[in-house]
Design an enzyme around this catalytic site. Structure first.
Site, PDB file in Angstrom:
ATOM      1  N   ASP A  98       0.861  -1.175   0.000  1.00 40.18           N
ATOM      2  CA  ASP A  98       0.000   0.000   0.000  1.00 40.18           C
ATOM      3  C   ASP A  98       0.903   1.231   0.000  1.00 40.18           C
ATOM      4  OD1 ASP A  98      -2.390   1.585   0.400  1.00 40.18           O
ATOM      5  OD2 ASP A  98      -3.241  -0.174   1.389  1.00 40.18           O
ATOM      6  N   ASP A 199      -3.061   4.700  -2.393  1.00 49.73           N
ATOM      7  CA  ASP A 199      -4.108   5.291  -1.571  1.00 49.73           C
ATOM      8  C   ASP A 199      -4.518   6.669  -2.104  1.00 49.73           C
ATOM      9  OD1 ASP A 199      -5.409   4.839   1.166  1.00 49.73           O
ATOM     10  OD2 ASP A 199      -4.617   6.859   1.415  1.00 49.73           O
ATOM     11  N   GLU A 241      -6.341   4.069  -6.046  1.00 50.88           N
ATOM     12  CA  GLU A 241      -7.649   4.246  -5.404  1.00 50.88           C
ATOM     13  C   GLU A 241      -8.175   5.617  -5.815  1.00 50.88           C
ATOM     14  OE1 GLU A 241      -9.786   4.428  -1.001  1.00 50.88           O
ATOM     15  OE2 GLU A 241      -7.856   5.358  -1.348  1.00 50.88           O
ATOM     16  N   HIS A 315     -11.429  -2.975   2.988  1.00 52.03           N
ATOM     17  CA  HIS A 315     -11.355  -2.649   4.418  1.00 52.03           C
ATOM     18  C   HIS A 315     -12.105  -1.363   4.773  1.00 52.03           C
ATOM     19  CE1 HIS A 315      -8.440  -0.146   2.506  1.00 52.03           C
ATOM     20  NE2 HIS A 315      -8.300   0.561   3.602  1.00 52.03           N
ATOM     21  N   ASP A 316     -12.601  -0.649   3.777  1.00 53.67           N
ATOM     22  CA  ASP A 316     -13.338   0.595   4.034  1.00 53.67           C
ATOM     23  C   ASP A 316     -14.848   0.436   3.853  1.00 53.67           C
ATOM     24  OD1 ASP A 316     -11.007   2.083   4.466  1.00 53.67           O
ATOM     25  OD2 ASP A 316     -10.798   2.558   2.331  1.00 53.67           O
TER      26      ASP A 316
HETATM   27  C1  NOJ Z   1      -8.217   5.237   1.813  1.00 54.06           C
HETATM   28  C2  NOJ Z   1      -7.927   4.061   2.679  1.00 54.06           C
HETATM   29  O1  NOJ Z   1      -8.396   2.903   2.066  1.00 54.06           O
HETATM   30  C3  NOJ Z   1      -8.570   4.339   4.015  1.00 54.06           C
HETATM   31  O2  NOJ Z   1      -8.592   3.214   4.852  1.00 54.06           O
HETATM   32  C4  NOJ Z   1      -7.870   5.507   4.619  1.00 54.06           C
HETATM   33  O3  NOJ Z   1      -8.513   5.871   5.820  1.00 54.06           O
HETATM   34  C5  NOJ Z   1      -7.852   6.710   3.692  1.00 54.06           C
HETATM   35  N1  NOJ Z   1      -7.560   6.375   2.327  1.00 54.06           N
HETATM   36  C6  NOJ Z   1      -6.831   7.702   4.145  1.00 54.06           C
HETATM   37  O4  NOJ Z   1      -5.546   7.183   3.959  1.00 54.06           O
END
Ligand code: NOJ
Length: 542
Positions: A98, A199, A241, A315-316
């Site tokens: 990541d 990210d 992302e 995970h989000d």
């Molecule tokens: C996206 C990540 O997937 C998330 O878990 C994170 O809180 C935010 N970006 C900030 O880094």
């Protein structure tokens, strides 16, 4: 057409905190991952996207990095990391790291130096502005509630953080920052990793003074520069992302000639559960017809000149079986249905840990049970605005990030085989029946559907390269599509509902052999198909 390895690949996401503890501290770690590589090999995946394992004060569980070239002691050491890369490679599994470079932790040495004053050589690594009318410089807000600006008492200036106040945004306009990032990326690439998941990469070109965050004017210049300085000539994959992506911008990121990224994560199908232009907490019911339309748009519009990633959850987000499936009566059926629908599409599929055994959302009764900073901040902010506690807990149960973050359920023992001690987030009560051990023993389990789907992609170029055609676009619950490649045609069909459905797909011609079915269906008459609740199958066409 020469395919890249990552176009034929299936990627498995590990959220290391919750994967496997090896030293009894209740937190997953790198040795824990190493001990489960055989399991991942049996599943058949080609790469692991490893959520952050770097040094971090864990304000946002590792997405706030204080040293990019050090491993958090909770997870182990750099020697453990090297061992993981090597042992994974022995099993033909690549480790994709990541890369969190929109921001650092406020405990990163750069920020500690930058805070020392306006003359610090590191000051310009971050984004500072004077107060406006005695308050914040403008209306930018943090994704984790409140203003995106925090006052630094020492200098009287505000710094920008699009996430928590402990995640100051890096200033990408500063060439020195970019150089540091590229050197750090090369450090990892030289170790032989499989690439990077980037990210919130769509934010790095931000223009804070104009309140532009995503898709800033220099975004693609930076990514192209990054490519030249780090990725060029290396056989690695990258996935950005990008919550803001459209098929048009996806082509900018992933058209091979542009030398940017391999692919991006687009979120349009997930954003359909939010009121447009509001926050993730302003939820609305999913309209499946719209959802099919969005998925189809991405399948059709990103073909030769770009590449899709395919995912239902990470995970989000909440877990797919709880969110769009049915995690009680039809847990197995709906988990398999979503697997079948995703893995027959064009693009690179991602599996979020535990998805392959149909793990479910976590249900909480009180805010005291919440770990995630995003959910907690939202809760307290909205409580003050007059929302009821009940409403807010409901929102967290529906959309909160802890849903996906409970420990992997390896077996039916006290802490599910995740740890011997108290886990950092409780193991779900249903681990007694939903666990890896049970799944491996049951030939009809969700696990073996995933295993079969992963193998199918390796053996059938139609899945990776075939054209996509949506069928029954207006049907309210059935998602059906055809794939086509070099004279071969497959039909995929799933009923996303707990009600049986009868449909006709006679225009697709005649059915040939059944490929995958979540109800052990042996044959189908395309003129009149009776679909059971959450039934899904794929079949070759004559
Ligand atoms: C996206 C990540 O997937 C998330 O878990 C994170 O809180 C935010 N970006 C900030 O880094």
């Amino acid at each position: 057409m020469m395919m890249k390895w990552w176009q034929n690949a299936v990627v498995y996401q590990i959220y290391p905190r919750s994967f496997q503890d090896s030293n009894g501290d209740g937190i997953g770690d790198i040795q824990g991952i190493i001990s489960r590589l055989d399991y991942l090999q049996e599943l058949g995946i080609d790469a692991v996207w490893l959520s952050p394992v770097y040094a971090s004060p864990n304000d946002d569980n590792g997405y706030d990095i204080s040293n990019y070239q050090a491993i958090h002691p909770d997870y182990g050491t750099m020697a453990d990391m090297d061992e993981l890369i090597e042992k994974a490679r022995d099993r033909n599994i690549r480790i994709v790291m990541d890369l969190v470079v929109n921001h650092t932790s406020d405990e990163h040495q750069w920020f500690i130096e930058a805070k020392k004053g306006k003359d610090s050589p590191y000051r310009d690594y971050y984004i500072w502005r004077d107060p406006v009318a005695g308050g914040v410089p403008n209306n930018l807000t943090s994704a984790f509630s409140g203003s995106a600006w925090t006052l630094d008492e020492n200098s009287g200036q505000y710094y920008l953080h699009l996430f928590s106040s402990k995640q100051p945004d890096l200033n990408w306009e500063n060439e020195q920052v970019r150089r540091e990032v590229y050197d750090m990326m090369n450090f990892w690439l030289d170790k032989g990793i499989g690439g990077f998941r980037m990210d919130v990469i769509d934010l790095i070109g931000k223009v804070p003074d104009k309140e532009i965050t995503a898709d800033g004017p220099k975004l693609h210049d930076y990514i192209q520069e990054m490519h030249q300085e780090t990725l060029k000539g290396r056989d690695v994959m990258t996935v950005g992302e990008t919550w803001s992506a459209t098929p048009e911008t996806a082509r900018l990121y992933s058209h091979p000639d542009r030398e940017e990224l391999s692919m991006i994560f687009q979120f349009e199908h997930i954003l359909l559960e939010e009121e447009p232009d509001k926050s993730k907490w302003d939820i609305k019911d999913l309209d499946l017809v719209e959802w099919k339309k969005v998925l189809t748009k991405w399948q059709v519009e990103l073909t030769a000149d770009g590449w899709n990633s395919l995912f239902w959850n990470n995970h989000d987000t909440p877990r797919v079986v709880s969110r769009w499936g049915n995690d009680t009566t039809y847990r197995k059926e709906s988990a398999k249905l979503f697997a079948i629908l995703l893995h027959h599409m064009r693009g690179t599929p991602y599996i979020f840990q535990g998805e392959e055994i149909g793990m479910t959302n976590r249900v909480i009764q009180s805010v005291d049970e919440v770990d995630d900073i995003e959910s907690r901040n939202m809760y307290y902010e909205r409580l003050e605005k007059g929302y009821s506690e009940e409403e807010l807990l409901h929102l967290i149960n529906v959309r909160g990030r802890d849903n996906a973050r409970t420990p992997i359920q390896w077996d039916d023992s006290k802490h599910a085989g995740f740890t011997e001690e108290t886990p950092w987030l409780p193991v779900q009560p249903n681990h007694v029946e939903v666990n890896v051990k049970q799944a491996l023993e049951d030939k009809e389990s969700v696990f073996y559907t995933y295993q079969k789907l992963i193998r199918l992609r390796k053996e059938n170029p139609i899945l990776v390269r075939g054209d996509f055609k949506l069928l029954l676009p207006a049907h309210p619950t059935v998602f059906a599509y055809e794939r086509q490649f070099e004279g071969e045609r497959w039909l995929v069909c799933g009923n996303i509902s707990s009600e049986p459905q009868e449909i006709s797909l006679s225009e697709s011609g005649e059915a040939d052999v059944m490929i995958v079915s979540n109800y052990s269906r042996a044959a189908v008459d395309l003129k009149a198909i009776q679909l059971k609740p959450y039934e899904a199958f794929s079949i070759k066409l004559k």
